[in-house]
Design a protein around this motif. Structure first.
Motif, short mmCIF file in Angstrom:
data_model
loop_
_atom_site.label_atom_id
_atom_site.label_comp_id
_atom_site.label_asym_id
_atom_site.label_seq_id
_atom_site.Cartn_x
_atom_site.Cartn_y
_atom_site.Cartn_z
N THR A 8 0.83 -1.21 0.00
CA THR A 8 0.00 0.00 0.00
C THR A 8 0.85 1.25 0.00
OG1 THR A 8 -1.75 -1.17 1.20
CG2 THR A 8 -1.81 1.25 1.22
N ILE A 11 2.43 1.75 -3.42
CA ILE A 11 1.46 2.26 -4.39
C ILE A 11 1.23 3.75 -4.19
CG2 ILE A 11 -0.96 2.18 -5.11
CD1 ILE A 11 -0.92 -0.82 -4.52
N ALA A 12 1.12 4.15 -2.91
CA ALA A 12 0.90 5.57 -2.60
C ALA A 12 2.07 6.41 -3.10
CB ALA A 12 0.71 5.75 -1.10
N LYS A 13 3.30 5.93 -2.86
CA LYS A 13 4.48 6.67 -3.32
C LYS A 13 4.51 6.74 -4.84
CE LYS A 13 7.51 5.69 0.63
NZ LYS A 13 8.76 5.01 1.07
N SER A 14 4.15 5.63 -5.48
CA SER A 14 4.11 5.59 -6.94
C SER A 14 3.09 6.58 -7.48
CB SER A 14 3.77 4.18 -7.42
OG SER A 14 3.66 4.14 -8.82
N ASP A 15 1.91 6.65 -6.83
CA ASP A 15 0.86 7.58 -7.25
C ASP A 15 1.33 9.02 -7.10
OD1 ASP A 15 -0.80 5.52 -7.89
OD2 ASP A 15 -1.98 5.61 -6.05
N ARG A 16 2.02 9.30 -5.98
CA ARG A 16 2.51 10.66 -5.76
C ARG A 16 3.56 11.04 -6.81
NH1 ARG A 16 2.23 9.20 -0.21
NH2 ARG A 16 4.47 8.72 -0.15
N SER A 18 3.73 9.80 -9.80
CA SER A 18 3.02 9.94 -11.06
C SER A 18 2.36 11.31 -11.16
CB SER A 18 1.97 8.83 -11.20
OG SER A 18 1.19 9.01 -12.36
N LEU A 19 1.68 11.71 -10.08
CA LEU A 19 1.01 13.02 -10.08
C LEU A 19 2.03 14.15 -10.20
CD1 LEU A 19 -1.69 12.43 -7.30
CD2 LEU A 19 -2.08 12.68 -9.76
N HIS A 61 3.22 7.56 -19.28
CA HIS A 61 1.89 8.13 -19.10
C HIS A 61 1.18 8.42 -20.43
CE1 HIS A 61 2.66 8.66 -14.83
NE2 HIS A 61 3.82 9.23 -15.13
#
Length: 238
Positions: A8, A11-16, A18-19, A61
């Motif tokens: 988890t 994933i959160a670090k990956s999402d950050r 990515s954003l 992306h």
């Protein structure tokens, strides 16, 4: 930390990341346009250099530059559609009350605050080196969103061609005001602009010179309709 928690967290670090990458690419696009580069001349290399990212990150992306621009614009248009819908829900009595109280139309501050918040890329796309089709798509969304609402209560005789041109005039004028706001560096606050744009649609040229004119729009619309019918009859007999 359990394996599930680790996943988890990853994933959160990956999402950050990515954003953050997408934000940097959007800012790089704005910088490229503001530097005078036409959209057709923007390259992946130029964007990633400005953003401090690798080309691999870009292609993670997006397929290419057109895909990137399309998705950036689509996201903005979705945000605009939602906020324009809120403004279109207001009725005339509430607008009149707001004008009397020097208050903006419901939802207008939220719309303009969003435009200013994402102003770098939106302003670039609306500017002289931006995307003319993007402006047209904004106008199309505004037309679609407010058209049915604006027809409510209008005398049937003024619908059709007269109303179509009127709606085009209003939408183009409002978008033009927004473009002028961006051209001026967004100097006015969203609240000030919302008050201006709430009132400006009701101002007639004669009002500025102490010579207001009252037009019976339904009667005028019927006259236009009759003239159009006469012209059509004349063309038929030729």
């Amino acid at each position: 930390m359990s394996s599930e928690q680790a996943i988890t967290c990853g994933i959160a670090k990956s999402d950050r990341r990515s954003l953050r990458s997408q934000h940097l690419l959007r800012q790089a696009l704005a910088d490229e346009i503001n530097a005078g580069h036409d959209l057709t001349s923007v390259t992946v290399a130029a964007l990633t250099d400005r953003a401090g990212l690798t080309r691999r990150t870009f292609y993670t992306h997006y397929r290419d530059i057109p895909d990137f621009i399309d998705r950036v614009e689509a996201g903005i248009l979705d945000e605009l559609r939602e906020r324009i819908t809120g403004i279109a829900a207001a009725d005339l009595p509430s607008l009149y009350r707001n004008i009397d109280a020097l208050e903006p139309a419901p939802g207008s501050v939220e719309l303009l605050a969003y435009l200013k918040r994402d102003g770098a890329v939106i302003g670039a796309l609306l500017g002289p080196h931006g995307d003319a089709s993007f402006v047209q798509r904004i106008q199309a969304i505004a037309r679609e969103t407010v058209a049915d609402r604006m027809k409510t209560g209008i005398f049937p005789g003024v619908l059709g061609t007269f109303f179509d041109f009127y709606l085009s005039y209003v939408v183009a004028a409002e978008v033009g005001v927004v473009q002028r706001w961006f051209a001026g560096g967004l100097a006015e606050s969203p609240e000030t602009m919302a008050r201006i744009m709430t009132v400006i649609a009701f101002v007639r040229p004669g009002d500025l010179y102490g010579q207001p004119i009252d037009i019976n729009v339904p009667a005028y619309g019927m006259k236009l309709l009759n003239l159009q019918r006469e012209e059509q009859k004349g063309n038929t007999h030729e």
